[in-house]
Motif scaffolding. Structure first.
Motif, short mmCIF file in Angstrom:
data_model
loop_
_atom_site.label_atom_id
_atom_site.label_comp_id
_atom_site.label_asym_id
_atom_site.label_seq_id
_atom_site.Cartn_x
_atom_site.Cartn_y
_atom_site.Cartn_z
N VAL A 11 17.26 -2.17 -0.77
CA VAL A 11 15.97 -1.49 -0.89
C VAL A 11 15.75 -1.21 -2.36
CG1 VAL A 11 14.61 0.52 -0.23
CG2 VAL A 11 16.27 -0.45 1.39
N MET A 12 14.61 -1.67 -2.89
CA MET A 12 14.34 -1.49 -4.30
C MET A 12 12.86 -1.16 -4.51
SD MET A 12 15.03 -5.52 -5.18
CE MET A 12 15.00 -5.34 -6.92
N HIS A 13 12.56 -0.60 -5.66
CA HIS A 13 11.19 -0.19 -5.92
C HIS A 13 10.35 -1.35 -6.44
CE1 HIS A 13 8.00 2.68 -6.75
NE2 HIS A 13 7.84 2.09 -7.93
N TYR A 14 10.78 -1.99 -7.49
CA TYR A 14 9.99 -3.06 -8.09
C TYR A 14 10.29 -4.41 -7.46
CZ TYR A 14 8.34 0.18 -11.58
OH TYR A 14 7.75 1.23 -12.20
N CYS A 50 10.98 -3.79 -0.58
CA CYS A 50 10.56 -3.26 -1.87
C CYS A 50 9.13 -2.75 -1.80
CB CYS A 50 10.72 -4.30 -2.97
SG CYS A 50 9.81 -5.81 -2.69
N GLY A 51 8.81 -1.90 -2.75
CA GLY A 51 7.49 -1.30 -2.81
C GLY A 51 6.77 -1.73 -4.07
N HIS A 52 5.88 -0.89 -4.50
CA HIS A 52 5.10 -1.05 -5.73
C HIS A 52 4.22 -2.29 -5.70
CE1 HIS A 52 5.00 1.26 -9.48
NE2 HIS A 52 4.22 0.26 -9.84
N TYR A 54 1.49 -2.40 -3.16
CA TYR A 54 0.23 -1.87 -2.64
C TYR A 54 -0.47 -2.83 -1.69
CZ TYR A 54 1.07 1.77 -5.99
OH TYR A 54 1.66 2.79 -6.68
N CYS A 68 7.56 -6.55 1.49
CA CYS A 68 6.88 -5.71 0.50
C CYS A 68 6.04 -4.70 1.26
CB CYS A 68 5.99 -6.55 -0.40
SG CYS A 68 6.88 -7.89 -1.23
N THR A 69 6.24 -3.44 0.95
CA THR A 69 5.58 -2.38 1.71
C THR A 69 4.15 -2.16 1.24
OG1 THR A 69 6.40 -0.67 0.23
CG2 THR A 69 7.77 -1.22 2.14
#
Length: 95
Positions: A11-14, A50-52, A54, A68-69
């Motif tokens: 799980v990662m942000h970028y 991962c996020g960021h 949109y 991608c969330t």
């Protein structure tokens, strides 16, 4: 990493990949090539969340599923330059 582990969920942000939109692609993981080299070498990760981004997106990269969330609000249209807000109510989480 414990080499006896068979599977890894990361799980990662970028984002570690380009998705075809200028803004998200410009802020992706800076060392993405090195990251994917490690992923191919270890062969442990099966899924990355991962996020960021949109916007919700599903990709398969190097045999790894990449989820991608979505944003809670605002949602962005897929592969748009310049970045464009989603206007389809069915795709906007808060609508």
């Amino acid at each position: 990493m414990n080499m006896s582990v068979k599977h890894v969920l990361l799980v990662m942000h970028y984002l570690p990949v380009n998705v075809g939109s200028q803004w998200p692609d410009s802020i992706k993981l800076r060392n993405a090539e090195q990251f994917w080299h490690i992923m191919r070498t270890l062969k442990k990760a099966r899924v990355i969340i991962c996020g960021h981004l949109y916007l919700g997106q599903y990709l398969v990269v190097c045999g790894v599923e990449l989820f991608c969330t979505e944003a809670s609000d605002p949602q962005l249209k897929k592969a748009q330059d310049p970045v464009t807000l989603e206007d389809n109510p069915a795709l906007i989480p808060s609508a």
